[in-house]
Design a protein around this motif. Structure first.
Motif, short mmCIF file in Angstrom:
data_model
loop_
_atom_site.label_atom_id
_atom_site.label_comp_id
_atom_site.label_asym_id
_atom_site.label_seq_id
_atom_site.Cartn_x
_atom_site.Cartn_y
_atom_site.Cartn_z
N GLN A 1 5.66 21.03 32.37
CA GLN A 1 5.60 19.85 33.25
C GLN A 1 6.98 19.61 33.86
O GLN A 1 7.10 18.91 34.86
N ASN A 2 7.99 20.11 33.19
CA ASN A 2 9.38 19.94 33.61
C ASN A 2 10.10 21.24 33.29
O ASN A 2 9.77 21.89 32.30
N GLU B 1 10.25 18.36 38.16
CA GLU B 1 9.36 17.59 37.27
C GLU B 1 8.03 17.37 37.96
O GLU B 1 7.96 16.98 39.13
C1 LIG Z 1 8.52 15.46 31.91
O1 LIG Z 1 9.51 14.61 32.42
C2 LIG Z 1 9.06 13.28 32.64
C3 LIG Z 1 10.17 12.54 33.35
O2 LIG Z 1 11.41 12.77 32.76
C4 LIG Z 1 8.69 12.67 31.30
O3 LIG Z 1 8.22 11.34 31.50
C5 LIG Z 1 7.58 13.50 30.68
O4 LIG Z 1 7.28 13.00 29.40
C6 LIG Z 1 8.01 14.95 30.57
N1 LIG Z 1 6.86 15.74 30.13
C7 LIG Z 1 6.94 16.61 29.14
C8 LIG Z 1 5.68 17.33 28.80
O5 LIG Z 1 7.99 16.85 28.55
#
Ligand SMILES: *[C@@H]1O[C@H](CO)[C@@H](O)[C@H](O)[C@H]1NC(C)=O
Ligand SMILES: *[C@@H]1O[C@H](CO)[C@@H](O)[C@H](O)[C@H]1NC(C)=O
Ligand SMILES: *[C@@H]1O[C@H](CO)[C@@H](O)[C@H](O)[C@H]1NC(C)=O
Length: 306
Positions: A137-138, A205
């Motif tokens: 996701q990031n 992201e």
């Molecule tokens: C990805 O980044 C977002 C924003 O920083 C965060 O809210 C989210 O939990 C992250 N997702 C994962 C799967 O780490």
């Protein structure tokens, strides 16, 4: 009665001959197999051939005192670091004797080394032997490259079976970088000054699609792409070529020629101070893979040099 005894005796002899005492062996296994700096690592001593209770003595080569002794077959490193590198010995003692296993715990610490890609080829690349545990996701990707190429070239290529350019850091010409995510790209214009090595970080992201770009530690205006997308986890990850198929489909006219180092990838975003730390090969957060623990295989003509 006498016959029965004789029979039993014969059977016992036969059994004893045909089934000599099974050899007790031990083997050390690491979890995860490629250790990551500042992450948990365990070494477990697996014994076969002795069903009974065991006692495990853990030692490290060059250390006088044993590290651990008792019924626990696991040696735990809560936060693995360089001081833990070395050769480990497990002595497992049970009712059938003692079995010994050794394990070399080491990492490819490439700090102060670079990969040299001496010429354009249709096959030379560095294959990265690590990948994320789940879809991304990031992510953040950082690397340093040094080249006098003016033609397009691939720096970092992350292909999945569904998408060749799931992540691609590509330089179409000296004044531009492109980041592809899921087959689409955003471009960042950069100055074309005197030739020098360039340190680049990109982050993405999914929640916003926002892409961050840093050149030599300086953040560029952020852009966006592929909001809501997820990058696949089953990836072929490599340096120095652009994959047009999973693990292949290289074009020598897009191959990298020059030097590359300080490659890091995280499954998180990054701050500008985190970028500076990566530039200095002192990452604050544990990467999926990084220059201080870089699991790689070179293919074709690529050399690791000081
Ligand atoms: C990805 O980044 C977002 C924003 O920083 C965060 O809210 C989210 O939990 C992250 N997702 C994962 C799967 O780490
Ligand atoms: C490595 O870990 C040990 C504990 O196992 C700790 O004492 C040491 O300070 C750590 N070293 C570094 C450089 O982080
Ligand atoms: C790659 O290059 C070599 C020599 O440069 C050539 O012999 C070979 O056929 C090429 N392979 C492909 C798949 O283009």
């Amino acid at each position: 009665m006498g016959r029965l005894w004789l029979c039993l005796l014969a059977l016992a002899a036969l059994f004893g001959l045909a089934a000599p005492r099974e050899k007790v062996t031990a083997q050390i296994q690491a979890h995860p197999p490629a250790p990551t700096m500042y992450h948990q690592l365990t070494l477990s001593c697996e014994v076969s051939g002795d069903p009974g209770p065991q006692e495990f003595l853990w030692e490290k080569e060059g250390h006088r005192d044993p590290l651990q002794k008792g019924p626990d077959n696991v040696l735990l490193f809560r936060s693995f670091n360089k001081t833990h590198l070395g050769t480990y010995i497990c002595r497992a003692t049970g009712s059938l004797g003692t079995a010994v296993a050794t394990y070399n715990l080491w990492i490819d610490d490439l700090v102060n080394k670079v990969f040299v890609f001496p010429q354009a080829t249709n096959d030379s690349h560095v294959l990265v032997r690590a990948k994320p545990e789940q879809p991304l996701q990031n992510f953040t990707l950082c690397l340093r490259s040094y080249t006098d190429l003016t033609r397009p070239h691939g720096l970092f290529s992350y292909a999945t079976k569904a998408q060749d350019n799931d992540i691609l850091l590509f330089k179409p010409k000296p004044g531009e970088y492109r980041l592809y995510v899921g087959g689409k790209f955003v471009a960042f214009r950069v100055p074309e000054g005197v030739m020098a090595s360039e340190h680049v970080c990109v982050s993405w992201e999914s929640a916003t699609g926002i892409v961050g770009f840093w050149l030599n530690g300086k953040p560029w205006p952020r852009k966006g792409l592929q909001r809501g997308y997820a990058v696949g986890a089953e990836a072929a990850i490599l340096l120095g070529q652009d994959q047009d198929a999973f693990g292949g489909g290289f074009d020598p006219q897009k191959s990298f020629v020059g030097e590359m180092c300080s490659v890091y990838m995280w499954d998180t975003g990054i701050s500008t101070s985190g970028v500076m730390a990566a530039m200095n090969n002192r990452p604050a957060n544990a990467p999926i893979f990084g220059w201080r623990n870089f699991p790689y295989t070179t293919v074709g003509e690529v050399y690791l040099k000081p």
